[in-house]
Enzyme design. Structure first.
Site, PDB file in Angstrom:
ATOM      1  N   HIS A 146       0.833  -1.208   0.000  1.00 58.94           N
ATOM      2  CA  HIS A 146       0.000   0.000   0.000  1.00 58.94           C
ATOM      3  C   HIS A 146       0.862   1.250   0.000  1.00 58.94           C
ATOM      4  CE1 HIS A 146       0.566   1.669   4.103  1.00 58.94           C
ATOM      5  NE2 HIS A 146       0.900   0.428   4.410  1.00 58.94           N
ATOM      6  N   CYS A 147       0.236   2.362  -0.352  1.00 57.29           N
ATOM      7  CA  CYS A 147       0.838   3.680  -0.192  1.00 57.29           C
ATOM      8  C   CYS A 147      -0.145   4.524   0.611  1.00 57.29           C
ATOM      9  CB  CYS A 147       1.224   4.292  -1.528  1.00 57.29           C
ATOM     10  SG  CYS A 147      -0.106   4.344  -2.760  1.00 57.29           S
ATOM     11  N   THR A 148      -0.246   5.818   0.326  1.00 54.27           N
ATOM     12  CA  THR A 148      -1.162   6.659   1.097  1.00 54.27           C
ATOM     13  C   THR A 148      -2.596   6.504   0.595  1.00 54.27           C
ATOM     14  OG1 THR A 148       0.543   8.268   1.714  1.00 54.27           O
ATOM     15  CG2 THR A 148      -1.729   9.028   1.740  1.00 54.27           C
ATOM     16  N   THR A 154       0.884   2.215  -5.516  1.00 54.44           N
ATOM     17  CA  THR A 154       0.233   0.905  -5.404  1.00 54.44           C
ATOM     18  C   THR A 154      -0.355   0.475  -6.742  1.00 54.44           C
ATOM     19  OG1 THR A 154      -0.247   1.204  -3.057  1.00 54.44           O
ATOM     20  CG2 THR A 154      -1.690  -0.291  -4.273  1.00 54.44           C
TER      21      THR A 154
END
Length: 255
Positions: A146-148, A154
């Protein structure tokens, strides 16, 4: 390794969480196979409610790959999931110092195109994506990355996995664009905050940074074609993955 149930797990506190394999029985591959569900998941940041922690623990997650910067992680650290090892794989995302001074929509779109080009050409990004794909190929499953917002860094990782699995490009693009649907609630919240604090005229300026567009993903593919000629060559020469490892990854991804 067993396939996950076909129903789609939704998390109240991570709205862009989903199985990389897609819905139902998994995306079809060009040779008549399918992508295996329950191998890896993608998400936005894991600021999880207790019920969602339990849901992820029940999936049996073994590794959490966090693609965010140290600054992002320090501001919003992931909630620990029992049984899962956390790993930091830094991929530079949208530079906030540039976002804060965006003059217009066109400038925001240029920033997004630059970000996607860097996914392919940045040495740090290549190293992190190589480590991610290597882990999914060789370590215990299932895993999540995941990222933000779970849409850009992602999104490129998920596209690469579906490429390796043998999914056609049109399906990959359609899956990538699903972030606009899954994260609609979060996007609306941020746009409301922008309107409240910066004014209604700034909503259109910032919106390109809060969505995914086919042109963004195509920019990454164009950089792959220009630098390496094909995705297979990018995996081999850009990410340094051996044919054997890519083969192991493909076997894990396919039902």
């Amino acid at each position: 390794m067993t396939d996950a149930p076909s129903e789609l797990l939704r998390l109240a506190s991570a709205d862009n969480f989903r199985d990389v394999a897609g819905p139902g029985e998994g995306y079809p591959t060009t040779d008549g196979g399918r992508v295996r569900r329950g191998v890896c998941y993608r998400s936005n940041e894991l600021q999880l409610h207790d019920d969602d922690v339990v849901a992820l623990a029940d999936l049996g997650l073994r590794v959490i790959h966090d693609l965010r910067s140290t600054l992002e992680i320090d501001a919003h650290p992931d909630v620990a999931v029992p049984g899962a090892r956390w790993q930091h794989l830094d991929v530079s995302g949208i530079p906030m110092e540039m976002v804060e001074i965006l003059p217009d929509t066109a400038a925001a779109e240029r920033v997004m195109l630059d970000v996607y080009e860097a996914f392919v050409r940045s040495e740090q990004a290549r190293s992190s994506y190589a480590a991610l794909l290597t882990s999914i190929a060789t370590e215990e499953l299932p895993q999540v990355f995941h990222c933000t917002a779970g849409k850009d860094r992602t999104g490129w990782a998920a596209a690469l996995l579906l490429e390796v699995a043998g999914v056609d490009r049109a399906t990959i693009v359609a899956d990538y664009l699903l972030s606009n649907d899954f994260s609609a609630g979060t996007r609306a919240k941020y746009l409301a905050l922008i309107e409240e604090h910066l004014g209604a005229d700034k909503v259109a300026v910032y919106e390109p940074t809060l969505v995914v567009e086919e042109a963004y993903l195509q920019t990454a593919y164009d950089a792959v074609a220009a630098d390496h000629g094909s995705v297979d060559a990018y995996l081999r020469d850009g990410l340094g993955l051996s044919d054997e490892l890519v083969g192991r990854l493909r076997d894990r991804l396919r039902a």
